[in-house]
Scaffold this motif. Structure first.
Motif, PDB file in Angstrom:
ATOM      1  N   ASP A 165      22.209 -70.254   7.133  1.00 38.28           N
ATOM      2  CA  ASP A 165      22.524 -69.045   6.368  1.00 38.28           C
ATOM      3  C   ASP A 165      23.399 -69.343   5.163  1.00 38.28           C
ATOM      4  O   ASP A 165      23.138 -68.873   4.052  1.00 38.28           O
ATOM      5  CB  ASP A 165      23.204 -68.013   7.274  1.00 38.28           C
ATOM      6  N   TRP A 166      24.441 -70.121   5.366  1.00 38.41           N
ATOM      7  CA  TRP A 166      25.376 -70.385   4.278  1.00 38.41           C
ATOM      8  C   TRP A 166      24.735 -71.178   3.148  1.00 38.41           C
ATOM      9  O   TRP A 166      25.099 -71.035   1.983  1.00 38.41           O
ATOM     10  CB  TRP A 166      26.587 -71.153   4.806  1.00 38.41           C
ATOM     11  N   ASN A 167      23.793 -72.041   3.468  1.00 38.47           N
ATOM     12  CA  ASN A 167      23.173 -72.898   2.450  1.00 38.47           C
ATOM     13  C   ASN A 167      21.754 -72.460   2.094  1.00 38.47           C
ATOM     14  O   ASN A 167      21.063 -73.176   1.370  1.00 38.47           O
ATOM     15  CB  ASN A 167      23.138 -74.342   2.949  1.00 38.47           C
ATOM     16  N   ASP A 168      21.325 -71.289   2.604  1.00 34.35           N
ATOM     17  CA  ASP A 168      19.992 -70.761   2.314  1.00 34.35           C
ATOM     18  C   ASP A 168      18.923 -71.816   2.646  1.00 34.35           C
ATOM     19  O   ASP A 168      18.119 -72.202   1.805  1.00 34.35           O
ATOM     20  CB  ASP A 168      19.885 -70.340   0.836  1.00 34.35           C
ATOM     21  N   LEU A 169      18.927 -72.256   3.893  1.00 33.73           N
ATOM     22  CA  LEU A 169      18.044 -73.345   4.309  1.00 33.73           C
ATOM     23  C   LEU A 169      17.021 -72.921   5.355  1.00 33.73           C
ATOM     24  O   LEU A 169      16.470 -73.758   6.061  1.00 33.73           O
ATOM     25  CB  LEU A 169      18.871 -74.511   4.866  1.00 33.73           C
ATOM     26  N   ARG A 170      16.759 -71.626   5.464  1.00 30.64           N
ATOM     27  CA  ARG A 170      15.713 -71.206   6.402  1.00 30.64           C
ATOM     28  C   ARG A 170      14.364 -71.758   5.928  1.00 30.64           C
ATOM     29  O   ARG A 170      14.054 -71.747   4.739  1.00 30.64           O
ATOM     30  CB  ARG A 170      15.650 -69.691   6.482  1.00 30.64           C
TER      31      ARG A 170
END
Length: 233
Positions: A165-170
């Motif tokens: 979530d914090w690094n937008d890695l979905r």
């Protein structure tokens, strides 16, 4: 091993710590490995080659000559007013053979090894140019001690969800050089809202390098891929 060509351009790549993803240092790769131009035709050929090699042509039907039964003619050739008909193994009758039915076959196609090697480095170069390639300095794994197995698994999953979530890695693909028990446990507990993939470098294909929003790969895994696919350089 021959010395490296000093006239080949070098590409700088930042190594990051995991799971913080903070930059730790800068290393260089040859432009022949990580700065190749996009060749959609080569990538397409490689993906089709990989897909064809996984097709299983196992469908099998019995032709007329393989069906058990008598070869006696069912009825006279003339005089009945009905159509001509041979034996009971005719495809026109129930229980007869299959006309032009499928047989086991090999769907695999051929692709020169040098083209396949180029496709690997082209895919990695594309992810690098797009800013979608993250190389870690150490192992990609999550480790928590001092708790029961199930509780530890939930902590790992929570840590992984926060990281994504914090690094937008979905939708990220993780590539490691070996099995990572902590990461596998966390991935199994994250749920369907966090679509991520885990692959070992020995199982990586060109298609898997192109899939996903981001590609996070260990430095050792990236080096191993380059060593296996640099014969054409």
């Amino acid at each position: 091993q021959p010395p490296a060509n000093p006239f080949i351009q070098q590409v700088e790549c930042a190594l990051r710590a995991f799971p913080s993803l903070e930059p730790t240092r800068i290393i260089s790769y040859p432009s022949t490995h990580l700065l190749l131009p996009l060749r959609k035709d080569i990538l397409h050929r490689a993906v089709i080659f990989e897909g064809d090699s996984k097709r299983y042509g196992i469908a099998n039907t019995k032709w007329r000559s393989e069906v058990a039964g008598s070869g006696r003619k069912v009825r006279p050739q003339k005089g009945t007013g009905r159509a001509r008909l041979g034996d009971r193994k005719s495809p026109s009758l129930n229980g007869g053979g299959v006309a032009f039915g499928p047989k086991p076959r090999d769907f695999s196609t051929e692709l020169p090894q040098k083209v396949y090697d180029l496709a690997f480095r082209t895919a990695l170069s594309h992810r690098y140019r797009q800013g979608e390639l993250i190389v870690t300095d150490g192992n990609i794994d999550l480790i928590l001690d001092g708790s029961e197995a199930q509780q530890n698994k939930e902590h790992l999953a929570d840590l992984l969800r926060k990281l994504l979530d914090w690094n937008d890695l979905r939708g990220t693909t993780f590539v490691t050089s070996g099995p990572r028990t902590g990461l596998i446990a966390a991935l199994s507990a994250t749920g369907p809202n966090y679509p991520v993939r885990f692959l070992q470098s020995k199982d990586v294909e060109v298609k898997s390098l192109l899939e996903g929003r981001r590609l996070i790969i260990e430095r050792n895994a990236l080096t191993g891929i380059f060593k296996r696919h640099e014969d054409d350089v």
